[in-house]
Design an enzyme around this catalytic site. Sequence first.
Site: not given
Length: 552
Positions: A45, A113, A149
């Site tokens: 990430e 994200k 994540c």
Amino acid sequence: MADRFRLTMAQLNPTVGDIAGNAAKARAAWDRGRAAGADMVMLPEMFITGYQPQDLVMKPAFVRRAVEAVEALAAECADGPILGIGGPMPETTKLHNTYFILKDGRVHATTRKYFLPNFNVFDEVRVFSRGDMQGPWDAGPLRIGTPVCEDAWYPDVCEAMAESGAELLLVPNGSPYFRDKREVRMNQMVARVTECDLPLVYLNTVGGQDDQVFDGGSFVLNRHGALVVQLPHFEEVMAEVDFTRTEDGWQAEPGPMAHVPDSLEEDYNAVVLGLRDYTAKTGFEKVLLGLSGGVDSAVVAAIAVDALGPGNVRCVMLPSEYTSDASLVDAEAAAKALGVRYDTVPIGAVRDAVTDTLAPLFEGLPQDLTEENIQSRTRGLLLMAQSNKFGEMLLTTGNKSEVAVGYATIYGDMAGGYNPIKDLYKTRVFDLCRWRNANHRPWMMGPAGAVVPEAIIDKPPSAELRADQKDSDSLPDYPVLDGILQMLVDDEASVGDCVAAGYDRDDVKKVEHLIYISEYKRFQSAPGPRLSRRAFWLDRRYPIVNRWRDEG
């Protein structure tokens, strides 16, 4: 259609802000993957910027340069495997934490994200906008979902990807260390595998960044939560994982299974890597510290040697008339065991000059903490002068117990650029000393054996700022103090909770008072590696001016 897919996992160590350097690392990883016959190379990430970039991403020029670097990588890496890399992506008035899929010379796909963490050390909601729920992207022989994540810590995103055709989940992470976090991560990822009935790759970044240490420890799970690949903790590594198509879908073939450290080894590795990266990434090659003959400075010396090597560490004894003969002997023994340079700089003449200068103002007043602090600040002055002259970063050596209750002198023994044991309670310091004396690992640059002399571990702790002084004169014994601190600081327990747990109410109230009145010291203290879920700074943000007291 191909029935095999080879993935190169690149568990690497970026540097925040070094876009060109991070891009070069990404290109080298892609070259390695291409040579290994990989179909895809996966990086963590926000790799192109380093993680966490914090408010750097609020600078349009910084984001523009990061986007340009990703586009340049896409062009350079056209003839070979797919490259997955994290970075920022501006979109109209929004900015997204994005995972880029680079294929055939262009950005083939992006995943923005969705869940932005806004707790502990994270405040992504402040700088990023949430993306839309997205499905998988086409990798040729299979469709891949890349939840970024935090998106894999909840069922929603992974389930949406699975329901829209994902056959494999690749999770790029910038997940910082806290003690025993591997089990937490593993439990979450096993849950996603079980819910989605898909194999999953968990790729984490590695390295130190300010107070955070990213521990790597990447892994691969097959269906039903079977662990088939485990990469090392706290080190850069690349590894290939082969996936094959079966009647039941894709599965990973068994690969490397690295050593999984226990809790003490994790903490020690974290402080070593944190210091190594903090010095390297800020441009320092050497460090110095005041070696007092006590356990805190002794373990910091050991950490520094393991991080940088004996030739890059200098220890300085700064004795006064209150420094015991035992401390002189023990400090020299610690320096000798580590193989570092050891200098002695007595503070008496400087301390006397300061005392004489102030004497007309202090006439008629009794000696008190003021005179003790002059000693500590004299040491800080002399150490900082050496740091400036020799270009060595000064390490400070206060443990979490002392940091919590203010048992340290601001502008004195708190002077320094970095504190490796800032998030270690005193009792944990003793545990780590014993662990290090009994264990040696290849990543340690220091010698094997008892690098912290037993005499230092066994003697009662003392600041030695007055005759016959012991820490227990003004504080509860450390097992008691640390137990109270664990409840008040780490668990946010009430005074009543502590009393119910068996602690004396007067002790608890004293410790609570010291915690609150010491906030201004912590606000000005050196950074140090985060080892717990409630480290001082971003994990625990308290006002300096604060009249709240728990009367329960």
